[in-house]
Design an enzyme around this catalytic site. Structure first.
Site, PDB file in Angstrom:
ATOM      1  N   LEU A 182       0.824  -1.199   0.000  1.00  0.00           N
ATOM      2  CA  LEU A 182       0.000   0.000   0.000  1.00  0.00           C
ATOM      3  C   LEU A 182       0.863   1.256   0.000  1.00  0.00           C
ATOM      4  O   LEU A 182       1.684   1.458   0.907  1.00  0.00           O
ATOM      5  CB  LEU A 182      -0.919   0.003   1.232  1.00  0.00           C
ATOM      6  CG  LEU A 182      -1.857   1.203   1.378  1.00  0.00           C
ATOM      7  CD1 LEU A 182      -2.854   1.262   0.222  1.00  0.00           C
ATOM      8  CD2 LEU A 182      -2.585   1.165   2.717  1.00  0.00           C
ATOM      9  N   ASP A 183       0.700   2.091  -1.037  1.00  0.00           N
ATOM     10  CA  ASP A 183       1.421   3.357  -1.173  1.00  0.00           C
ATOM     11  C   ASP A 183       2.934   3.164  -1.119  1.00  0.00           C
ATOM     12  O   ASP A 183       3.674   4.067  -0.714  1.00  0.00           O
ATOM     13  CB  ASP A 183       0.989   4.351  -0.083  1.00  0.00           C
ATOM     14  CG  ASP A 183      -0.489   4.691  -0.167  1.00  0.00           C
ATOM     15  OD1 ASP A 183      -1.015   4.750  -1.292  1.00  0.00           O
ATOM     16  OD2 ASP A 183      -1.126   4.884   0.888  1.00  0.00           O
ATOM     17  N   GLY A 184       3.393   1.989  -1.555  1.00  0.00           N
ATOM     18  CA  GLY A 184       4.819   1.683  -1.455  1.00  0.00           C
ATOM     19  C   GLY A 184       5.517   1.465  -2.779  1.00  0.00           C
ATOM     20  O   GLY A 184       6.672   1.044  -2.800  1.00  0.00           O
TER      21      GLY A 184
END
Length: 296
Positions: free
Chosen positions: A238-240
């Site tokens: 996630l968001d990485g």
């Protein structure tokens, strides 16, 4: 879709773009230049970068003009494969004349979508918007006023698999790049795999700070003096995913969460538009969880 700029909007029909990454060693640039010269191509731009010169990686973007490229591209690819094998290259060749086709996913926030629509209508986005997909009906009339198909596909906890299947059916053979313009749903791993390094998300914080939900509230609680936005490729983390573009703006203790959201919307829309433009112009190479971005 009503393609209001399709004919010749990408400019030179004889222009090609090569993106190459490989282990660094002497002779790479010479070999590529010799190959293109042997074909009669004229290199009009070349940008390169070496990551860790001592045994690291080499990255290069080359734009070139070659007469009748559209008809010669397959033979060029076949012949270049020998050069690529010699240097263990990962590479791609794209034609500037072939505009990438975009699918924009959106929920209820319209600012990032509007920025992309305005850029497209003005001719500043070298791509075609094939469709807009949303889990809400709110922006249907707006999108259709641009002559672009709008698909309202609600998502619930029980319908995620069915919705993913519907998304993939709609986009099949029509979409090169997926843009999450504040689409507030988790993207399934199988979808991410299908469009590997071809899904761009805008996250409303300066990553890696404030991952996940309500980043402006997190920022306000932390008392930050800068807020930002990050456009990145989507991975299962996630968001990485690999970061493409970022920007920030100064704020103060006087700004509440609503103030931060208002300020942040401007950052989000410009950061996402820049990231999409970079991708559509073949200016990004991904290496592990980083990007090499060749600026204009």
């Amino acid at each position: 879709m009503v393609d209001i700029k399709a004919s010749g909007a990408s400019g030179n029909h004889n222009r090609g773009r090569m993106l190459i990454s490989c282990p660094d060693r002497p002779g790479i640039v010479a070999a590529v230049s010799k190959f293109l010269s042997g074909y009669g191509a004229n290199i009009v731009q070349s940008d390169q970068y070496t990551m860790d010169p001592e045994g690291g990686m080499f990255f290069i973007r080359i734009a070139f003009d070659l007469t009748d490229l559209e008809n010669r591209q397959e033979k060029l690819k076949q012949d270049f494969a020998e050069v690529a094998a010699e240097f263990s290259m990962e590479w791609s060749l794209s034609l500037a004349s072939r505009r990438k086709r975009l699918a924009i996913f959106v929920s209820k926030e319209d600012h990032c979508l509007l920025e992309l629509l305005w850029h497209w209508r003005a001719g500043d986005l070298d791509a075609d918007i094939a469709m807009v997909i949303s889990n809400h009906p709110d922006m249907e009339s707006l999108v259709e006023s641009f002559g672009i198909p709008y698909y309202h596909i609600p998502v619930t906890a029980d319908t995620k698999a069915e919705v993913e299947k519907r998304h993939l059916e709609l986009m099949k053979d029509q979409v090169d790049l997926v843009i999450l313009a504040r689409y507030m749903q988790i993207i399934p791993p199988s979808f991410i795999e299908r469009y590997h390094n071809r899904i761009i998300n805008i996250h409303h914080s300066f990553l890696p700070a404030f991952v996940g939900a309500k980043p402006y509230a997190q920022a306000q609680n932390r008392g930050v003096k800068l807020i930002g936005a990050t456009a990145h490729y989507v991975t299962e983390e996630l968001d990485g995913g690999p970061i493409i573009e970022q920007d920030v703006q100064r704020v103060s203790h006087r700004d509440n969460v609503d103030d931060l959201k208002r300020i942040g919307r401007h950052i989000e829309r410009t950061v996402l538009a820049r990231a999409v433009s970079l991708h559509t112009e073949d200016r990004i190479l991904v290496h592990q969880n980083k990007t090499v971005v060749f600026s204009k």
